[in-house]
Design a protein around this motif. Structure first.
Motif, PDB file in Angstrom:
ATOM      1  N   ASP B 115      39.034  31.306  46.341  1.00 23.31           N
ATOM      2  CA  ASP B 115      39.286  32.342  45.338  1.00 23.31           C
ATOM      3  C   ASP B 115      38.709  31.990  43.974  1.00 23.31           C
ATOM      4  OD1 ASP B 115      42.515  33.396  46.557  1.00 23.31           O
ATOM      5  OD2 ASP B 115      40.483  34.058  47.004  1.00 23.31           O
ATOM      6  N   ALA B 116      38.712  30.719  43.663  1.00 28.69           N
ATOM      7  CA  ALA B 116      38.289  30.314  42.327  1.00 28.69           C
ATOM      8  C   ALA B 116      36.819  30.630  42.081  1.00 28.69           C
ATOM      9  CB  ALA B 116      38.521  28.818  42.146  1.00 28.69           C
ATOM     10  N   SER B 117      36.067  30.825  43.122  1.00 28.96           N
ATOM     11  CA  SER B 117      34.648  31.106  42.916  1.00 28.96           C
ATOM     12  C   SER B 117      34.239  32.390  43.617  1.00 28.96           C
ATOM     13  CB  SER B 117      33.801  29.940  43.431  1.00 28.96           C
ATOM     14  OG  SER B 117      34.080  29.709  44.789  1.00 28.96           O
ATOM     15  N   LYS B 118      35.149  33.296  43.725  1.00 33.48           N
ATOM     16  CA  LYS B 118      34.844  34.488  44.499  1.00 33.48           C
ATOM     17  C   LYS B 118      33.716  35.317  43.887  1.00 33.48           C
ATOM     18  CE  LYS B 118      38.157  37.589  42.324  1.00 33.48           C
ATOM     19  NZ  LYS B 118      39.335  38.425  42.507  1.00 33.48           N
ATOM     20  N   ALA B 119      33.516  35.161  42.596  1.00 33.44           N
ATOM     21  CA  ALA B 119      32.468  35.953  41.976  1.00 33.44           C
ATOM     22  C   ALA B 119      31.130  35.240  41.981  1.00 33.44           C
ATOM     23  CB  ALA B 119      32.848  36.309  40.547  1.00 33.44           C
ATOM     24  N   VAL B 120      31.105  34.047  42.495  1.00 35.06           N
ATOM     25  CA  VAL B 120      29.839  33.341  42.563  1.00 35.06           C
ATOM     26  C   VAL B 120      29.042  33.894  43.729  1.00 35.06           C
ATOM     27  CG1 VAL B 120      28.741  31.119  42.948  1.00 35.06           C
ATOM     28  CG2 VAL B 120      30.825  31.272  41.594  1.00 35.06           C
ATOM     29  N   PRO B 121      27.833  34.351  43.480  1.00 37.74           N
ATOM     30  CA  PRO B 121      27.046  34.891  44.585  1.00 37.74           C
ATOM     31  C   PRO B 121      26.874  33.841  45.679  1.00 37.74           C
ATOM     32  CG  PRO B 121      25.970  35.292  42.482  1.00 37.74           C
ATOM     33  CD  PRO B 121      27.113  34.375  42.214  1.00 37.74           C
ATOM     34  N   CYS B 122      27.027  34.239  46.922  1.00 35.71           N
ATOM     35  CA  CYS B 122      26.934  33.261  47.994  1.00 35.71           C
ATOM     36  C   CYS B 122      26.212  33.792  49.220  1.00 35.71           C
ATOM     37  CB  CYS B 122      28.319  32.753  48.386  1.00 35.71           C
ATOM     38  SG  CYS B 122      29.433  34.062  48.878  1.00 35.71           S
ATOM     39  N   LEU B 123      25.739  35.012  49.177  1.00 40.46           N
ATOM     40  CA  LEU B 123      25.045  35.555  50.334  1.00 40.46           C
ATOM     41  C   LEU B 123      23.658  36.044  49.946  1.00 40.46           C
ATOM     42  CD1 LEU B 123      27.665  37.715  52.275  1.00 40.46           C
ATOM     43  CD2 LEU B 123      26.656  35.550  52.975  1.00 40.46           C
ATOM     44  N   LYS B 141      24.967  30.793  51.479  1.00 37.95           N
ATOM     45  CA  LYS B 141      24.446  29.742  50.604  1.00 37.95           C
ATOM     46  C   LYS B 141      24.444  28.408  51.359  1.00 37.95           C
ATOM     47  CE  LYS B 141      25.393  29.928  46.231  1.00 37.95           C
ATOM     48  NZ  LYS B 141      26.157  29.966  44.995  1.00 37.95           N
ATOM     49  N   TYR B 152      26.842  25.225  38.802  1.00 35.69           N
ATOM     50  CA  TYR B 152      28.050  25.888  38.336  1.00 35.69           C
ATOM     51  C   TYR B 152      29.159  24.877  38.077  1.00 35.69           C
ATOM     52  CZ  TYR B 152      26.051  30.399  39.585  1.00 35.69           C
ATOM     53  OH  TYR B 152      25.275  31.512  39.660  1.00 35.69           O
ATOM     54  N   GLY B 153      28.766  23.723  37.631  1.00 37.91           N
ATOM     55  CA  GLY B 153      29.764  22.710  37.333  1.00 37.91           C
ATOM     56  C   GLY B 153      30.236  21.950  38.542  1.00 37.91           C
ATOM     57  N   LEU B 160      28.603  23.711  48.463  1.00 40.10           N
ATOM     58  CA  LEU B 160      28.879  24.985  47.819  1.00 40.10           C
ATOM     59  C   LEU B 160      29.570  25.932  48.786  1.00 40.10           C
ATOM     60  CD1 LEU B 160      25.562  25.545  45.898  1.00 40.10           C
ATOM     61  CD2 LEU B 160      27.750  24.782  44.993  1.00 40.10           C
TER      62      LEU B 160
END
Lengths: 816, 221
Positions: B115-123, B141, B152-153, B160
């Motif tokens: 959840d903490a990175s749900k907005a990080v593009p991954c597809l 990814k 992204y830190g 990822l």
């Protein structure tokens, strides 16, 4: 072959009502008492404007769910009150909207300028929280923390503004993609989305990057990003630029939390001190400091030693200049502190008289420019409300660039403040605090308070040009015969410190007194443009300001009829007479401060409001209107007075790739950015579908590849000139010139890239697997040549932009 | 180009009309197909297949689920499907708000579950149609590998995307076909011309591998 023209779309959603009812006779300034009485009633008058606009909002197509919100207001010397609004939808501001309402001295509403979006129909949505937005903002920038909070504003974002490519010049002067401020993604199908406008300030005030972004409200996807700072370009030379000047200072006191803000090392020495803070121009506070830096929430125009000169020792706080005496500075170039001496404290910093000198220059420049706007235009400060800027000197490049000296200056609109670098004498530049720079930055402040011009593309160029215009006029005012007195701008500058120092920028800063910019011939710098052309917008705003600068010069001083003269334009071979600095500046100032409704105004828009203003001030049939038309025709914007519209060459953002040979070929363009796949064997390059296609000469500049010229008769004649076997990726530019009229040309940029990652001579969705596997990797870190590393934008590592561009490229190539 | 085509086409049209105009023939109107019948394939071990989604399909719209082999974990899949586009056309999907999803309905099983990175593009996913061919790909990814840069830190060496998916029971994506207009009954050719997956083989470096995607038989009735 499918043709697509995105840029050519008609914005039916845009309602513009402007200038149909110009004043029949020129305006007359009001007496001081009458003007004061009107300004005292500004609240009521602004409310009247709001009420009037609310009553006619249906004229613009706005619905019940649409409303307007006041942003700022001002009353000019003619007694007209101008109120700027943004459109709101369900109470949320609509990005890129703008409405300007006006009330004349008698309380009668005047024609309105409006750029609104009447077709918004958004459902409520489960949006990210502000905390999530802040989190994702940092993620997107690849940073983990900032010294100042991330500013977050919920907006409605018209997706027609999504994406954007920005170019920058590398050390060799070549154009390259500036990834920091470029976004290329698949265009959202919805015309509007809920979004957040964020401002990420990496460092303390005056330090490090300030990036503005639009994030999708539900996914956090970056839809647009740009530099939040409006810079002057590199510059300048000496240290004491303005000789001995009079300054206004104020006693330093411990109120406002100074003591709490500083660590023990920053305690000033005991005693009584004055500080560089001018309260003679304004006693107002800059409201931004009340929350972001309470210890700076003081009245007047204050100058600070920037927090990042020696960040570790100054505890990341900008500090005021202190002086126990009445003499400031030593008039000598800033020599810096002894090498290795990082243990500067506020005591040592401020007791170093040499360190005060640049503060003297910056303070004098800012307060003088304040006086210029007040004396000539009756303007109280940048916003007309007397809000003071904060002035920061000794600004370095911050932690992220190893605290290197900043060879620049910039203005930040969110806090109406300006920042001046020390320059670097070893690189030929002194402090960036000469009057041309200080007035330029304050000019940005006028623009920011008037129209919020977008800081990029053509509006960014207009912003830079306007700052240069006001800077030049400030110098004429102070270096003219009356040396900063009176209410008119002279046409001569007998007191200029250097020859040709008023129509150029930077001569005082550069050690060899060379100009950084030249308004009458911008291309003398090797980069700027003397005329408008399609594709110019892709370049840096400090080069796209060229047409604006040159047009103003022509308007004020005229254009030569002699070929080869620096003030000759082949687009206006008959030349023109200028109308003088004073008239030209009044037209420009009034247009920017009272008619700038569209934050994305282009040069055509600028020409329009200048013509309207010239008619308003000097009469519709006057020589001033004629001069504006001719000055802009001379830079390829519109027709000359009595002339015909020039036939322009333009390249649509969608460029087709021919596949006449049966080979695999496709195209994709995002704001002029062309991605062309290489099949490894042969490549047919894009053929723009442009106006006057039979008349054009295409000149390709393919980096290290051979150059070629293709004469088109409506089809490819020599498309295979560009076969480039083995080329993996390459950035190149395209310039298209008319045969009939060589003064007309257009340009774009393209990127040739091999998208066929599995080498099966097709580019399909299976090739995206390699992109996924490359995602997040540095190309240099490849452990095996078998691992695909697909860095589309040549940024040394594969980031989100690469993935999105590849996906966009695939979609564009496969779906036709 | 358009004008040139028109000039060439016109004389041919005149000749055709001259011939046709002189004949007098009668023809019965053939019966048009009104529905599609799809027979699911029987995949061998380790093979993928496109199975009919009975709930989402209609007589004139065939929705196919891409299903993986039992027990196989993977990180991405893509294929090119070629059909007789004179008889059937590839169709698009819409979300609940009517917004087009394009030619692929991503079922959402490939994503970062953190959840903490749900907005990080991954597809890295896309679908497109060119002529007779639909090309779809949905790729996660990349996985961890030595020397991974901070992103992204994320500390160096941290994965990822750690979620490898078993889609033997839940389809990874859907594609759809619409019955063509005024087409006659009969068999419709459907061929998977190429397919690949990124397997979850646990190595430090993953590479896409060729895969077999079985497609059934389609008949128009």
């Amino acid at each position: 072959m499918t043709r697509r023209y995105r840029r050519g779309l008609t914005w039916l959603a845009l309602a513009t009502v402007s200038g149909a009812l110009w004043a029949v006779s020129p305006l007359q300034p009001l007496a001081k008492e009458a003007l004061g009485a009107l300004k005292a009633r500004e609240d009521n008058r602004a409310a009247s404007v709001a009420s009037y606009l609310g009553g006619i909002k249906a004229t613009f197509g706005l619905k019940a769910s649409d409303d307007i919100r006041e942003v700022r207001r001002s009353t000019d010397e003619f007694g007209k009150t101008h109120v700027r609004f943004v459109q709101t939808y369900q109470g949320t501001p609509v990005w890129a909207s703008g409405l300007l309402g006006h009330l004349d001295a008698y309380g009668t509403p005047e024609p309105v300028q409006a750029k609104v979006f009447p077709d918004i129909n958004l459902e409520t949505a489960d949006l990210l929280t502000r905390e999530e937005v802040q989190h994702y903002s940092l993620q997107r920038l690849g940073i983990t923390e900032t010294k100042l909070p991330v500013l977050v504003d919920k907006i409605v974002f018209p997706t027609r503004f999504q994406d954007g490519l920005k170019l920058r010049r590398n050390a060799d002067g070549q154009l390259v993609i500036d990834e920091s401020y470029s976004v290329a993604t698949a265009r959202k199908p919805q015309p509007y989305v809920w979004a957040y406008h964020v401002v990420v300030r990496e460092g303390q005030v005056g330090e490090g990057a300030c990036t503005e972004m639009i994030l999708d409200g539900t996914t956090g996807q970056v839809l647009k990003k740009w530099d939040g700072r409006t810079y002057d370009t590199p510059a300048v030379g000496h240290s004491q630029y303005n000789g001995t000047v009079n300054l206004s200072t104020n006693p330093f006191d411990w109120v406002n939390g100074w003591q709490d803000s500083w660590g023990p090392n920053l305690m000033p020495p005991s005693g009584t001190y004055a500080t560089l803070r001018d309260t003679t121009r304004t006693m107002n506070h800059n409201p931004i400091w009340a929350t972001s830096a309470p210890y700076m929430d003081v009245p007047g125009i204050a100058t600070y030693w920037a927090d990042n000169y020696y960040a570790t020792s100054l505890n990341n706080n900008s500090v005021p200049f202190l002086n126990a005496g009445t003499e400031w500075g030593d008039g000598m170039p800033f020599a810096g502190f002894a090498a290795g001496n990082q243990a500067v404290t506020i005591a040592t910093a401020n007791l170093t008289v040499n360190g005060q000198t640049v503060a003297v220059d910056a303070t004098y420049g800012v307060v003088s420019t304040w006086d210029f706007f007040k004396n000539v235009f009756g303007r109280e400060g940048m916003d007309g409300q007397g809000t003071p800027p904060a002035v920061f000197v000794h600004v370095n490049n911050g932690f992220y660039q190893s605290m290197t000296p900043m060879l620049n200056a910039y203005f930040v609109s969110y806090n109406q403040s300006m920042y001046f670098g020390d320059g670097d004498l070893s690189q030929g530049y002194g402090p960036f605090a000469s009057m041309d720079v200080t007035a330029h930055e304050m000019g940005h402040g006028i623009v920011a308070a008037s129209g919020d011009l977008f800081n990029g593309y053509e509006p960014g160029g207009i912003n830079e040009a306007t700052a240069d215009v006001f800077s030049a006029m400030t110098r004429f005012y102070f270096w003219g015969p009356n040396q900063g007195t009176g209410s008119t701008i002279p046409d001569t500058a007998p007191h200029a410190p250097l020859e040709d120092a008023v129509w150029t920028t930077g001569r005082q800063i550069t050690q060899d007194h060379s100009a950084i910019r030249t308004m009458y011939k911008p291309s003398l710098d090797g980069y700027s443009y003397d005329q408008w052309f399609d594709g110019m917008y892709l370049d840096d705003v400090h080069f796209t300001m060229g047409p604006g600068n040159r047009a103003f010069y022509f308007l004020a001083q005229g254009a030569s009829t002699t070929k080869g003269d620096l003030t000759y334009s082949p687009l206006l071979p008959g030349g023109m007479a200028g109308i003088g600095n004073d008239k030209a500046a009044r037209i420009w100032f009034r247009a920017i401060t009272t008619k700038l409704a569209d934050p994305h105004m282009d040069y055509q828009g600028l020409r329009t409001i200048l013509i309207e203003t010239a008619a308003e001030l000097f009469g519709e049939g006057g020589t001033e209107v004629t001069a504006v038309k001719n000055a802009f025709a001379a830079v390829n914007v519109g027709a000359s007075a009595g002339g015909t519209e020039p036939v322009l060459v333009s390249i649509p953002p969608q460029i087709e790739v021919g596949d006449d040979d049966g080979g695999v070929a496709w195209h994709s363009v995002t704001n002029g950015f062309v991605i062309v796949p290489m099949t490894g064997v042969a490549q047919v390059l894009p053929v723009p579908t442009i106006a006057r296609a039979t008349d054009l000469e295409y000149t390709w500049s393919l980096g290290g590849l051979s150059k070629a010229v293709v004469n088109l008769g409506g089809k490819i004649i020599d498309g295979k000139s560009f076969i480039a076997p083995g080329l993996n990726k390459k950035f190149f530019g395209l310039k298209v010139t008319s045969h009939q009229d060589p003064n007309q040309f257009a340009a774009t940029v393209a990127y040739v890239c091999n998208m066929d990652t599995n080498s099966d001579t097709e580019f399909d969705a299976l090739d995206l697997a390699a992109y996924a596997l490359s995602w997040g990797r540095f190309t240099a870190a490849s452990p095996s040549s078998a691992v695909p590393l697909v860095d589309v934008t040549d940024n040394s590592w594969v980031d989100d932009n690469d993935i999105l561009m590849a996906r966009e490229a695939f979609t564009k190539s496969f779906n036709h | 180009m358009k004008n040139w085509n028109s000039l060439i086409a016109a004389p041919f049209l005149l000749v055709f009309l001259a011939c046709g105009g002189s004949s007098s023939r009668t023809a019965s109107t053939p019966e048009k197909a009104t529905s599609m019948t799809y027979t699911d394939p029987v995949p061998a071990a380790g093979e993928w297949s496109l199975l009919k989604d009975p709930a989402a399909s209609t007589p004139t719209r065939l929705v196919l689920n891409l299903v993986g082999p039992t027990g196989t974990l993977f990180r991405g899949v893509g294929f090119n499907l070629k059909v007789d586009s004179q008889k059937v056309t590839f169709s698009t999907f819409k979300d609940g708000n009517g917004v087009s999803l394009g030619y692929m309905n991503d079922k959402g099983i490939l994503h970062d579950l953190d959840d903490a990175s749900k907005a990080v593009p991954c597809l890295a996913s896309a679908a497109g149609v060119k002529g007779d061919t639909l090309s779809v790909g949905i790729w996660q990814k990349c996985l961890r590998f030595t020397g991974y840069p901070s992103y992204y830190g994320t500390p160096t060496g941290t994965a990822l995307m750690n979620d490898a998916m078993d889609c033997s029971t839940t389809p990874v994506l859907q594609v759809a076909l619409d019955l063509g207009k005024d087409v006659l009954p009969g068999e419709v050719s459907m061929v998977i011309s190429k397919a690949a997956i990124i397997p979850n083989h646990g190595k430090s470096v993953d590479l896409p591998l060729s895969a077999t995607v079985r497609v059934g038989t389609l008949a128009l009735k």
